[in-house]
Design a protein around this motif. Structure first.
Motif, PDB file in Angstrom:
ATOM      1  N   MET A  39      38.443  12.212  50.388  1.00 27.60           N
ATOM      2  CA  MET A  39      38.210  12.201  51.837  1.00 27.60           C
ATOM      3  C   MET A  39      39.140  11.226  52.542  1.00 27.60           C
ATOM      4  O   MET A  39      39.616  11.510  53.644  1.00 27.60           O
ATOM      5  CB  MET A  39      36.743  11.874  52.144  1.00 27.60           C
ATOM      6  CG  MET A  39      36.385  12.068  53.615  1.00 27.60           C
ATOM      7  SD  MET A  39      36.705  13.759  54.150  1.00 27.60           S
ATOM      8  CE  MET A  39      37.507  13.447  55.720  1.00 27.60           C
ATOM      9  N   ALA A  40      39.402  10.097  51.923  1.00 19.24           N
ATOM     10  CA  ALA A  40      40.338   9.141  52.532  1.00 19.24           C
ATOM     11  C   ALA A  40      41.697   9.798  52.755  1.00 19.24           C
ATOM     12  O   ALA A  40      42.336   9.607  53.796  1.00 19.24           O
ATOM     13  CB  ALA A  40      40.476   7.905  51.648  1.00 19.24           C
ATOM     14  N   ALA A  41      42.154  10.596  51.779  1.00 18.35           N
ATOM     15  CA  ALA A  41      43.452  11.276  51.901  1.00 18.35           C
ATOM     16  C   ALA A  41      43.438  12.256  53.068  1.00 18.35           C
ATOM     17  O   ALA A  41      44.402  12.338  53.838  1.00 18.35           O
ATOM     18  CB  ALA A  41      43.806  11.988  50.602  1.00 18.35           C
ATOM     19  N   HIS A  42      42.347  13.007  53.221  1.00 14.72           N
ATOM     20  CA  HIS A  42      42.250  13.940  54.348  1.00 14.72           C
ATOM     21  C   HIS A  42      42.260  13.188  55.677  1.00 14.72           C
ATOM     22  O   HIS A  42      42.950  13.585  56.628  1.00 14.72           O
ATOM     23  CB  HIS A  42      40.975  14.780  54.239  1.00 14.72           C
ATOM     24  CG  HIS A  42      40.979  15.737  53.103  1.00 14.72           C
ATOM     25  ND1 HIS A  42      41.950  16.688  52.906  1.00 14.72           N
ATOM     26  CD2 HIS A  42      40.102  15.887  52.079  1.00 14.72           C
ATOM     27  CE1 HIS A  42      41.675  17.396  51.833  1.00 14.72           C
ATOM     28  NE2 HIS A  42      40.562  16.917  51.299  1.00 14.72           N
ATOM     29  N   GLY A  43      41.491  12.101  55.751  1.00 16.80           N
ATOM     30  CA  GLY A  43      41.443  11.313  56.984  1.00 16.80           C
ATOM     31  C   GLY A  43      42.789  10.727  57.357  1.00 16.80           C
ATOM     32  O   GLY A  43      43.214  10.779  58.512  1.00 16.80           O
ATOM     33  N   ARG A  44      43.491  10.181  56.381  1.00 17.48           N
ATOM     34  CA  ARG A  44      44.812   9.607  56.643  1.00 17.48           C
ATOM     35  C   ARG A  44      45.800  10.679  57.100  1.00 17.48           C
ATOM     36  O   ARG A  44      46.636  10.427  57.969  1.00 17.48           O
ATOM     37  CB  ARG A  44      45.322   8.910  55.388  1.00 17.48           C
ATOM     38  CG  ARG A  44      44.524   7.689  55.004  1.00 17.48           C
ATOM     39  CD  ARG A  44      44.945   7.176  53.661  1.00 17.48           C
ATOM     40  NE  ARG A  44      44.075   6.088  53.228  1.00 17.48           N
ATOM     41  CZ  ARG A  44      44.391   5.261  52.249  1.00 17.48           C
ATOM     42  NH1 ARG A  44      45.528   5.386  51.603  1.00 17.48           N
ATOM     43  NH2 ARG A  44      43.561   4.302  51.915  1.00 17.48           N
ATOM     44  N   SER A  45      45.698  11.870  56.504  1.00 16.78           N
ATOM     45  CA  SER A  45      46.562  12.978  56.898  1.00 16.78           C
ATOM     46  C   SER A  45      46.343  13.344  58.364  1.00 16.78           C
ATOM     47  O   SER A  45      47.298  13.549  59.115  1.00 16.78           O
ATOM     48  CB  SER A  45      46.288  14.190  55.998  1.00 16.78           C
ATOM     49  OG  SER A  45      46.992  15.320  56.438  1.00 16.78           O
ATOM     50  N   VAL A  46      45.064  13.412  58.774  1.00 16.96           N
ATOM     51  CA  VAL A  46      44.752  13.733  60.162  1.00 16.96           C
ATOM     52  C   VAL A  46      45.293  12.654  61.098  1.00 16.96           C
ATOM     53  O   VAL A  46      45.881  12.953  62.145  1.00 16.96           O
ATOM     54  CB  VAL A  46      43.227  13.909  60.350  1.00 16.96           C
ATOM     55  CG1 VAL A  46      42.844  13.934  61.816  1.00 16.96           C
ATOM     56  CG2 VAL A  46      42.759  15.177  59.655  1.00 16.96           C
ATOM     57  N   LEU A  47      45.149  11.399  60.719  1.00 16.54           N
ATOM     58  CA  LEU A  47      45.605  10.303  61.576  1.00 16.54           C
ATOM     59  C   LEU A  47      47.126  10.247  61.695  1.00 16.54           C
ATOM     60  O   LEU A  47      47.658   9.965  62.768  1.00 16.54           O
ATOM     61  CB  LEU A  47      45.066   8.965  61.058  1.00 16.54           C
ATOM     62  CG  LEU A  47      43.559   8.780  61.207  1.00 16.54           C
ATOM     63  CD1 LEU A  47      43.102   7.540  60.454  1.00 16.54           C
ATOM     64  CD2 LEU A  47      43.168   8.712  62.672  1.00 16.54           C
ATOM     65  N   ALA A  48      47.827  10.498  60.617  1.00 13.45           N
ATOM     66  CA  ALA A  48      49.291  10.406  60.632  1.00 13.45           C
ATOM     67  C   ALA A  48      49.952  11.698  61.085  1.00 13.45           C
ATOM     68  O   ALA A  48      51.032  11.666  61.672  1.00 13.45           O
ATOM     69  CB  ALA A  48      49.804  10.001  59.254  1.00 13.45           C
TER      70      ALA A  48
END
Length: 137
Positions: free
Chosen positions: A87-96
Motif C-alpha cells: 500500500m505504501a508503494a501505491h500511495g507514493r505512486s499516487v503522490l508522485a
C-alpha cells in the motif's frame, strides 16, 4: 506527427533509475523538431519524476520524505496483498505521479541544466517496468 515507443526498465528495488538518455534517444529518433514528449509508466507502484540529476543526496532525501508520507507496514492499511510495502508503494505512486510532459525544441528535450528524468521505484524488490514514450509535434 506522432510517434510512440515503449521502454522496459529493470529496477534494483526501491529507489531511482535515471531514464533521461533513453527518453532523449526516443525523441531524437522521432524526427520531431518542436512539440511535446509524454512519458507514462504502466504500473501502480512506481512513479516518474523530474528532479536534480547532479547530487544524489537529493534523491536520498526524497526517499526520506516519501517514507514519512507513506510508511511501509502502517497498521491502518487494508491493502497488503503483496507485503508491507504494497500500500505504501501505491500511495507514493499516487503522490508522485505516473506521467510527465516535457517540451521538445530543436529535436531534443528542453530540460533545465540540473534536471533529469527518473523512474522512482516504490517496491522493495527488483521490478521490470514498462514506460510508454509518446512524442507529438
Amino acid at each position: 506527427m506522432t510517434t510512440q515507443s515503449q521502454l522496459s526498465i529493470s529496477t534494483r528495488g526501491r529507489g531511482f533509475s535515471e531514464i533521461t538518455d533513453e527518453v532523449a534517444h526516443v525523441v531524437r529518433g522521432s524526427g520531431v523538431r518542436q512539440g511535446l514528449c509524454n512519458v507514462f509508466v504502466r504500473h501502480t507502484s512506481c512513479a516518474l519524476t523530474i528532479t536534480e540529476n547532479a547530487d544524489p543526496a537529493v534523491r536520498r532525501d526524497l526517499e526520506t520524505l516519501a517514507g514519512r508520507w507513506a510508511p511501509d507496514g502502517d497498521p491502518a492499511y487494508r491493502h497488503a496483498d503483496e507485503g508491507d510495502d504494497d500500500m505504501a508503494a501505491h500511495g507514493r505512486s499516487v503522490l508522485a505521479g505516473v506521467s510527465l510532459q516535457i517540451p521538445v525544441g530543436e529535436g531534443r528535450l528542453l530540460l533545465g541544466t540540473w534536471q533529469g528524468l527518473f523512474l522512482w521505484e516504490q517496491r522493495q524488490a527488483p521490478q521490470t517496468r514498462q514506460i510508454v514514450v509518446t512524442v507529438l509535434g
